[in-house]
Design an enzyme around this catalytic site. Structure first.
Site: not given
Length: 602
Positions: A376, A379
């Site tokens: 996850y 960015h």
């Protein structure tokens, strides 16, 4: 790189023995194993994504069963839950304890992250492993955004949403500054001050609850909940100037990662919580503040989980097979109409969905995992530059950059803007693609609110290594995927392959997981890699299966029928329109709120 190293001190002597519950014993039978081996062979030979939808779904079911059987590992480290209170049979606790009434500390704040790889395969996190190759070198050579690469099928709310969810799901916390990692710099590195340090993580415990319980709004303690509430009619404090909750009573606008996208979604769903309170109070006028708050919290947490499952995730992985699979996690393959019209027609989760089914931990106490955290790290979704336009006529109001929308400045921008204009502006703009050379410039040299400079790309790389997640090829092996045989076979682009070799030499085994996932060619419609998808296949359903408030206690007696109807009837679009009806022209015929919106007047 020499494969993987012994587990070392990361878990010490706190390994625990996996406990197998009766509901998962059948998965260890010969048919399940044989089916898993067969579907794994088909996946490696053909690829699930190349099959017709029914066959692709059948393969994904087999892959998920294999992952459930082989890739759930308990790392131990269970904290102590408070004594039981009868109200907790129908309420979520503030710290996540007592979700499982037999194992009350399961998934609570302070519980250790689990693993999706055997504990013997977890890397030690020693200095050589963490610092080789130099994470700053990798950041500069392979991740720097020289020109923005958009993800044209998504809008910027998709980027805001995942941070909103991550703030709900996990944080490790930082260790003491005196014990930070020191990153050597190349002679030509323009990094200010001549030295780059990255704090170590505080440990392998999750400071948040592991459950999907809306803690980004409600906090992880009774004290944080009190701070969030008005004390009347079950409602939350609202307004763009109200900061999002943070652990330990700190001002969250002073914490790294705080920005305008987070403020917008916090404001929206605090208002949604209050709308749920109004709906419940109309049916139950005698209910007091506490009862309304607790029931509305249940409903909103389920709505957040539903939006993520059937809207955000299908927007990110818009292959026809995975869109069907994610909707089936919630509604079942029988479909939404059948589920809403007739209820569950089968105990089988594939037919009638996970929601309302039997609770199942698949033999391992539920936690989020370090591998889930690693995949996850997204960015590149964040743009560097933003235009704020009027929702009424698309007129340009102002341009900002990410630095001007981060930290305490985010609250000032939100307070001085119409929230509908901010949502419109995010809805019509694209996030970045999850590829190489697309990390936000302003996050590679990000000034924290305390004034310290951070290269977040280097930090992401270091964190994955520090927490013992294997490198790309070994990770693929452990997730039942074939490893890359060369940089060229991975990327299909000889120029990119040459750049990878410049950093990693000829050693494909040393390739970082994050870099490999960004370099990999994803399946059709995917915003992220098939490697990352394997973790999602496992965890996306497990987070629902293990939570009794999504399974056995997803009932009118716990939620009220009005609460269940609220979850079933609402979407990201309906939530936006309820609180910002002026967005209707931009959202006309938009089925998924995370897809690009219409620009008004065009």
């Amino acid at each position: 790189m020499d494969g993987h190293v012994r587990i070392g001190s990361l878990y010490g002597s706190r390994d625990s023995v996996t406990r197998v519950d009766a509901t998962s014993l059948w998965r260890m039978g010969w048919f399940s194993r044989a089916y898993g081996r067969f579907t794994g062979w088909v996946d490696r030979l053909v690829g699930w994504q190349r099959l017709p939808r029914p066959l692709g779904l059948a393969v994904l079911v087999g892959l998920r069963d294999t992952l459930r059987r082989s890739n759930l590992h308990d790392a131990g480290g269970t904290p102590t839950a408070a004594p039981f209170v009868a109200a907790w049979t129908t309420q979520r606790t503030a710290d996540g304890s007592w979700n499982d009434l037999d194992q009350p500390a399961m998934g609570m704040a302070g519980a250790r992250f689990g693993r999706n790889i055997p504990l013997r395969s977890v890397l030690t996190g020693d200095a050589r492993e963490v610092l080789t190759p130099n994470p700053r070198t990798v950041s500069r050579a392979l991740l720097t955004r020289r020109s923005f690469k958009p993800a044209p099928s998504l809008n910027v709310l998709a980027a805001s949403w995942i941070q909103f969810m991550v703030r709900d799901w996990f944080t490790h916390g930082h260790g003491p500054a005196a014990d930070a990692w020191s990153i050597p710099l190349a002679p030509d590195d323009p990094w200010p001050g001549g030295s780059l340090t990255i704090p170590r993580v505080a440990g392998t415990d999750n400071l948040h609850t592991h459950w999907w319980d809306g803690s980004v709004l409600y906090g992880n303690s009774v004290a944080e909940q009190r701070a969030a509430r008005t004390g009347s009619e079950g409602k939350l404090r609202v307004g763009a100037v109200r900061p999002v909750l943070a652990d330990g009573g700190r001002d969250p606008s002073q914490e790294p990662g705080f920005w305008l996208g987070l403020v917008m979604l916090h404001d929206l769903f605090a208002r949604e919580h209050n709308a749920i309170c109004d709906r419940l109070r109309s049916d139950h006028p005698s209910w007091g503040d506490e009862e309304l708050f607790q029931r509305a919290r249940l409903v909103l947490a389920a709505l957040l989980a539903k939006i993520h499952t059937v809207e955000w995730t299908p927007a990110m992985i818009s292959h026809p097979t995975t869109v069907t699979a994610m909707r089936a996690n919630w509604w079942g393959l029988a479909g939404e109409r059948v589920r809403r019209g007739f209820g569950r027609i089968s105990a089988n989760e594939a037919i009638s969905g996970i929601i309302g089914s039997a609770t199942n931990h698949f033999g391992v106490p539920f936690t989020l995992t370090e591998e889930f955290v690693a995949v996850y790290r997204m960015h590149p979704l964040i743009p560097d530059d933003y235009e704020v336009r009027a929702a009424f006529d698309d007129a340009l109001i102002r341009r900002w950059n990410l630095r001007e929308l981060s930290g305490p400045a985010a609250l000032k921008v939100a307070a001085g803007s119409r929230m509908a204009d901010l949502f419109y502006s995010f809805g019509i703009a694209h996030p970045g693609a999850l590829v190489l050379d697309n990390f936000p410039r302003l996050l590679q040299e990000f000034e924290r609110p305390d004034g310290r400079l951070v290269d977040l790309a280097a930090t992401d790389l270091l964190r994955i290594r520090e927490l013992g997640v294997p490198r790309y090829n070994e990770f693929r092996r452990l997730m039942h995927l074939r490893p890359a045989t060369s940089f060229s076979s991975l990327t299909g682009d000889p120029l990119v392959a040459a750049r990878l070799r410049t950093v990693y030499g000829d050693d494909i085994e040393s390739l970082d997981l994050m870099v490999g996932m960004f370099a990999e060619r994803p399946p059709r419609g995917f915003a992220f890699s098939d490697t990352a998808f394997r973790v999602f296949v496992l965890i996306a359903s497990r987070r629902l299966n293990s939570d009794r408030f999504f399974t056995r206690d997803y009932t009118p007696a716990v939620y009220t029928q009005a609460g269940l109807d609220w979850v079933a009837d609402n979407t990201m679009v309906s939530v936006l329109l309820r609180h910002h009806p002026e967005l209707r022209p931009a959202l006309r015929e938009v089925a998924n709120g995370f897809a690009p919106w219409h620009r008004v007047g065009r």
